[in-house]
Design a protein around this motif. Structure first.
Motif: not given
Length: 577
Positions: A130-139, A172-179
């Motif tokens: 639950a602590e992870e953002r969707n973007a970070r999870i899929v990346a 994907a990882l680089a894009r996921a770091e953006q807020p």
């Protein structure tokens, strides 16, 4: 603001839409990808193997869905109206089925790698917190897929699908770091990076550069990531051309097939098997990998939890299988001799089939005993099907194989069976060297119309074209009974309501079957017509006769034919030609 955990956003419908879209996309790109296939062996089957692998995953996903959420006898045959807990449970089951189906159905070097990629993604999604953002999870899921793919391959080679998935994951990882990143943004960036990576594959692998193509497996990865992007955003991405070329819709493809034929430079056989084993670590699967690596190349070993999929190219088939016996229990062993494969391909291209097969057969799916008799009397080989008991790929493949014909036309006669039929057809082409075509009839009455114009004496392509055109021109509908409360195109219905169906949509709600049948017929005949076909379901003979009388009274110049179909759930099926 932090996004909600992925468990609140990955819905069952998203999983189903993805696997359906990915299967359709690879079906459309299959021949293109086959034509690109020059590495590791120029056997022209990478697209087919990727398609069969994703199709097996799709079959597994649909197998865990409820067989009946109202079914064809009620609204929303394939829509799941479920409580949240049930939806989460089914979504998790669908993800697990996707991974296992791909593992069990993986075909060829590229298919086995794809199965590991899909498995790694689903495993990472299952561990999301639950602590992870969707973007970070899929990346992170894409990163896990790239890592697993490289680990599965005995000797990773750059310029292949490994490179494409790795560079997609990095983007994907680089894009996921953006807020502001959302899951769809991450997949969009991954798909873009994959297309650019694919365009660079000839720079990394001289064999591709010499052949003038991009990597076939890499192209397959682009097709899959593009499918994800389309599902999430509705956009259809454009591919990126190899460096120095202008942007084009698809990569450069040699339309007349692979640029090279198989030579004696590499191992002669492809060996694949599933392995049941309790062995793990370096003394188990690690030892198996080392043994197989010493026997040949193109080694890929994927799986876990006691089940592994093994792929290797060797000259000594027996030694490859013995290595599996030392590690556990090999089964579903598949051995392909590359020279024989090339011969089958040449025979298929020349219009011949191996094994003395001759002539043309039709395989038809029938939803009731009366329909089975109708199709059989017209000369078709019948596979039993219908709501809640749709035929498997294996059942259709068995009917194709047992026909003894060199050319086979398949009539699925059901919307959801069309994809299954296409998988069976492609498998028969790849394994048996047959010519197989699927006429996309989505209803029993369309199949009857198509079979009526079947002519074995015509050229195969002409026969398929005529049958397809006839099926599509047969406007079809039916009468059924609602099994649950649901929202339809005609409004809310309650259990027991009579529903009129046109082209798969519920468009009439009533209380009297004859009145609803008349309304459906009136709408279909409003566009003209010369022949009405009425097929009575179980207990629907009186309704059929009433519908025929309505046509005689209101459209006296239209011919009517009636049959006893015996199908469940639909007391009346009808078509207008």
């Amino acid at each position: 603001m932090e996004q909600a955990p992925i468990s609140g956003h990955i819905e069952l419908g998203v999983v189903v839409r993805f696997i359906d879209a990915a299967t359709d996309a690879l079906a459309a790109a299959r021949e293109e990808i086959d034509a690109l296939n020059v590495y590791p062996v120029p056997d022209g089957d990478t697209g087919t193997n990727l398609y069969l692998t994703i199709s097996a995953a799709r079959d597994a996903v649909h197998a865990v869905l409820p067989a009946d959420a109202g079914g064809p006898g009620g609204p929303g045959e394939d829509e799941q109206v479920l409580p949240d807990d049930d939806g989460d449970r089914l979504r998790d089951a669908a993800l697990a089925a996707l991974a296992r189906g791909a593992l069990l159905g993986a075909r060829g070097n590229s298919g086995v790698i794809l199965s590991e990629i899909l498995g790694a993604i689903t495993r990472r999604l299952a561990t999301a917190t639950a602590e992870e953002r969707n973007a970070r999870i899929v990346a992170a899921a894409l990163e896990a897929a790239a890592t697993a793919a490289y680990a599965a391959v005995g000797t990773p080679v750059e310029g292949t699908m490994l490179t494409v998935v790795r560079e997609a994951a990095e983007a994907a990882l680089a894009r996921a770091e953006q807020p502001d990143a959302r899951a769809r943004d991450v997949f969009t960036e991954a798909a873009r990076a994959a297309r650019e990576s694919l365009a660079r594959t000839p720079d990394l692998l001289p064999l591709l550069r010499d052949a003038g193509v991009v990597d076939a497996g890499g192209r397959g990865m682009c097709v899959l990531l593009d499918a994800v992007e389309t599902v999430l955003t509705g956009r259809r991405p454009m591919a990126v051309a190899p460096r120095g070329q202008r942007s084009i819709p698809v990569p450069l493809v040699p339309l007349d097939g692979p640029a090279h034929e198989h030579t004696a430079d590499g191992p002669a056989y492809e060996v694949m098997y599933l392995l049941d084993t309790t062995a793990t670590g370096e003394d188990g699967i690690g030892a198996l990998r080392r043994t197989l690596a010493g026997l040949g190349d193109s080694l890929v070993v994927v799986g876990g939890e006691g089940l592994w999929n093994v792929h290797v190219h060797v000259d000594d088939v027996g030694a490859a299988i013995e290595a599996g016996l030392e590690a556990g229990r090999p089964h579903r062993i598949r051995v392909t001799h590359f020279a024989d494969q090339a011969a089958r391909s040449a025979a298929s291209t020349a219009g011949r089939a191996p094994g003395g097969r001759r002539g043309r057969a039709v395989v038809a799916v029938a939803a009731g005993p009366g329909l089975s008799r109708l199709f059989a009397e017209a000369g078709a080989r019948v596979v039993e099907g219908g709501p809640g008991r749709r035929p498997s790929t294996g059942a259709l493949l068995g009917a194709i194989a047992d026909s003894g014909a060199a050319e086979v036309i398949v009539l699925p006669n059901d919307h959801d069976t069309v994809r299954t039929a296409e998988v069976a057809a492609r498998t028969a082409e790849a394994d048996l060297g047959l010519r197989v075509a699927v006429v996309p009839a989505v209803a029993q009455v369309q199949g009857l119309a198509a079979l009526a114009v079947h002519e074995p004496g015509r050229a195969f392509d002409s026969d398929v074209l005529e049958m397809t055109a006839t099926a599509r021109h047969a406007r079809q509908g039916g009468v059924t009974i609602a099994a649950k409360r649901a929202l339809t195109m005609a409004g809310w219905c309650e259990p027991g309501d009579v529903l009129g169906v046109i082209e798969g949509d519920f468009v009439v709600i009533g209380q009297d079957q004859a009145a609803v049948a008349a309304e459906v017929l009136g709408r279909l005949l409003a566009g003209g017509g010369e022949l009405v076909t009425l097929v009575a379901g179980a207990g629907g003979e009186a309704l059929r006769d009433a519908a025929a009388a309505w046509v005689d009274a209101h459209h006296p110049h239209v011919d009517v034919v009636g049959y006893d179909g015996g199908q469940d759930r639909y007391p009346l099926l009808l078509a207008v030609e």
